[in-house]
Write a protein that holds these residues in place. Structure first.
Motif, PDB file in Angstrom:
ATOM      1  N   ALA A  82       2.540   7.114  -4.752  1.00  0.00           N
ATOM      2  CA  ALA A  82       2.127   7.519  -6.097  1.00  0.00           C
ATOM      3  C   ALA A  82       1.039   8.581  -6.039  1.00  0.00           C
ATOM      4  O   ALA A  82       1.082   9.577  -6.769  1.00  0.00           O
ATOM      5  N   SER A  83       0.073   8.390  -5.154  1.00  0.00           N
ATOM      6  CA  SER A  83      -1.005   9.358  -5.001  1.00  0.00           C
ATOM      7  C   SER A  83      -0.465  10.708  -4.536  1.00  0.00           C
ATOM      8  O   SER A  83      -0.884  11.766  -5.027  1.00  0.00           O
ATOM      9  N   ALA A  84       0.489  10.679  -3.610  1.00  0.00           N
ATOM     10  CA  ALA A  84       1.078  11.915  -3.105  1.00  0.00           C
ATOM     11  C   ALA A  84       1.852  12.643  -4.200  1.00  0.00           C
ATOM     12  O   ALA A  84       1.780  13.877  -4.315  1.00  0.00           O
ATOM     13  N   ILE A  85       2.596  11.894  -5.028  1.00  0.00           N
ATOM     14  CA  ILE A  85       3.334  12.517  -6.135  1.00  0.00           C
ATOM     15  C   ILE A  85       2.359  13.186  -7.092  1.00  0.00           C
ATOM     16  O   ILE A  85       2.555  14.336  -7.509  1.00  0.00           O
ATOM     17  N   GLY A  86       1.283  12.481  -7.439  1.00  0.00           N
ATOM     18  CA  GLY A  86       0.278  13.057  -8.334  1.00  0.00           C
ATOM     19  C   GLY A  86      -0.381  14.289  -7.750  1.00  0.00           C
ATOM     20  O   GLY A  86      -0.592  15.288  -8.444  1.00  0.00           O
ATOM     21  N   GLY A  87      -0.673  14.230  -6.455  1.00  0.00           N
ATOM     22  CA  GLY A  87      -1.345  15.353  -5.800  1.00  0.00           C
ATOM     23  C   GLY A  87      -0.491  16.605  -5.733  1.00  0.00           C
ATOM     24  O   GLY A  87      -1.017  17.724  -5.716  1.00  0.00           O
ATOM     25  N   LYS A  88       0.818  16.423  -5.692  1.00  0.00           N
ATOM     26  CA  LYS A  88       1.739  17.565  -5.561  1.00  0.00           C
ATOM     27  C   LYS A  88       2.377  17.974  -6.885  1.00  0.00           C
ATOM     28  O   LYS A  88       3.229  18.856  -6.913  1.00  0.00           O
TER      29      LYS A  88
ATOM     30  N   SER B  56       0.819  -1.212   0.000  1.00  0.00           N
ATOM     31  CA  SER B  56       0.000   0.000   0.000  1.00  0.00           C
ATOM     32  C   SER B  56       0.852   1.261   0.000  1.00  0.00           C
ATOM     33  O   SER B  56       0.436   2.300  -0.513  1.00  0.00           O
ATOM     34  N   GLY B  57       2.064   1.163   0.540  1.00  0.00           N
ATOM     35  CA  GLY B  57       2.946   2.328   0.562  1.00  0.00           C
ATOM     36  C   GLY B  57       3.293   2.818  -0.837  1.00  0.00           C
ATOM     37  O   GLY B  57       3.442   4.022  -1.067  1.00  0.00           O
ATOM     38  N   TYR B  58       3.433   1.871  -1.780  1.00  0.00           N
ATOM     39  CA  TYR B  58       3.693   2.245  -3.168  1.00  0.00           C
ATOM     40  C   TYR B  58       2.574   3.159  -3.678  1.00  0.00           C
ATOM     41  O   TYR B  58       2.825   4.193  -4.295  1.00  0.00           O
ATOM     42  N   LEU B  59       1.330   2.722  -3.427  1.00  0.00           N
ATOM     43  CA  LEU B  59       0.182   3.441  -3.972  1.00  0.00           C
ATOM     44  C   LEU B  59      -0.008   4.781  -3.274  1.00  0.00           C
ATOM     45  O   LEU B  59      -0.367   5.775  -3.907  1.00  0.00           O
ATOM     46  N   GLU B  60       0.271   4.822  -1.972  1.00  0.00           N
ATOM     47  CA  GLU B  60       0.175   6.093  -1.239  1.00  0.00           C
ATOM     48  C   GLU B  60       1.212   7.091  -1.751  1.00  0.00           C
ATOM     49  O   GLU B  60       0.921   8.284  -1.926  1.00  0.00           O
TER      50      GLU B  60
END
Length: 201
Positions: free
Chosen positions: A184-190, A178-182
Motif C-alpha cells: 500500500a505504501s509503495a502504491i501511494g508513493g508511486k 506487513s506485506g499488505y502495508l508495504e
C-alpha cells in the motif's frame, strides 16, 4: 498533486482501513496530498433513488450529496478505491457510490443516436482490493479476470478513466500482514510518478 482515496469498510480498525492509511502516507511521503473519503463514517447513502434515476434520464439535477462527491473527484488528480472483496466484487456501499456519483452527464454522456461520450479521460484510477481467498482460488475459478472485466473495464473504461493500478492483496502464507502495508505504501508513493516524469521531460 492530489489523490482522493475512497474506502468502504464498516470497521475503522480493519486491515482495509490500515491499508488505506498507509497508502495515504505513501502519497504524502512522495510530496503530494491526499484526502480519505470514508464512505461508512461519512454516512454516504448508496441507494439509487427515484431522483438518481431521473438524473440518469437527464430529467433532474443531482442531489447535494452526489454533487459533493463529484466535486471531490473533480479536485483530484487521481482516484484510489480501497475495498474488501465481497462475493467476488466490491461492497454494496462502494458500488452504490459509483451507481449514484458516476452519473450520466458527468462521468459519461449518452448521446441520442446511440453514441457515448466518455468524460473521465483525465482521471487515473488505482484499485486496491483485499481478498479473503488465496491466489489459487482466484486463478482456478477465473475471479481475477471476472473482476477486472466487471470493474476495470465495465465501470471505468466505460467512462474513459484509465486504470493505472489494479492490485489484489490476498492472504499470505503466514500470519504476517506487513506485506499488505508495504504494498500500500509503495502504491501511494508511486501514484504520481508517471505524471512527474512527463513534467520533467
Amino acid at each position: 498533486m492530489h489523490a482522493l482515496v475512497v474506502v468502504a469498510h464498516p470497521d475503522p480498525n480493519s486491515l482495509t482501513h490500515a491499508v488505506t492509511a498507509r497508502l495515504a502516507e505513501g502519497v504524502s511521503g512522495s510530496g503530494h496530498s491526499s484526502e480519505i473519503a470514508d464512505l461508512m463514517a461519512e454516512g454516504f447513502d448508496p441507494r439509487f433513488s427515484a431522483n438518481d434515476h431521473a438524473v440518469h434520464l437527464k430529467q433532474a439535477a443531482p442531489s447535494a450529496d452526489v454533487l459533493a462527491e463529484q466535486a471531490r473527484i473533480d479536485r483530484a488528480d487521481a482516484l484510489v478505491l480501497v475495498y474488501p472483496v465481497y462475493w467476488w466484487s466490491m461492497p454494496g456501499l462502494l458500488k452504490g457510490w459509483i451507481d449514484r456519483v458516476f452519473a450520466n452527464g458527468w462521468a459519461y454522456d449518452e448521446i441520442p443516436g446511440g453514441k457515448l461520450e466518455k468524460k473521465l479521460g483525465r482521471l487515473p484510477v488505482h484499485l486496491v482490493a483485499l481478498g479473503g481467498a488465496g491466489q489459487g482460488t482466484y486463478e482456478r475459478h477465473g475471479y481475477f479476470n471476472a473482476m477486472k472485466t466487471q470493474i476495470d473495464h465495465g465501470i471505468f473504461d466505460f467512462c474513459g478513466a484509465r486504470i493505472v493500478t489494479s492490485e489484489f492483496l490476498l492472504p499470505p502464507d503466514t500470519q504476517d500482514l506487513s506485506g499488505y502495508l508495504e504494498t500500500a505504501s509503495a502504491i501511494g508513493g508511486k501514484l504520481f510518478q508517471a505524471a512527474e516524469q512527463v513534467e520533467a521531460a
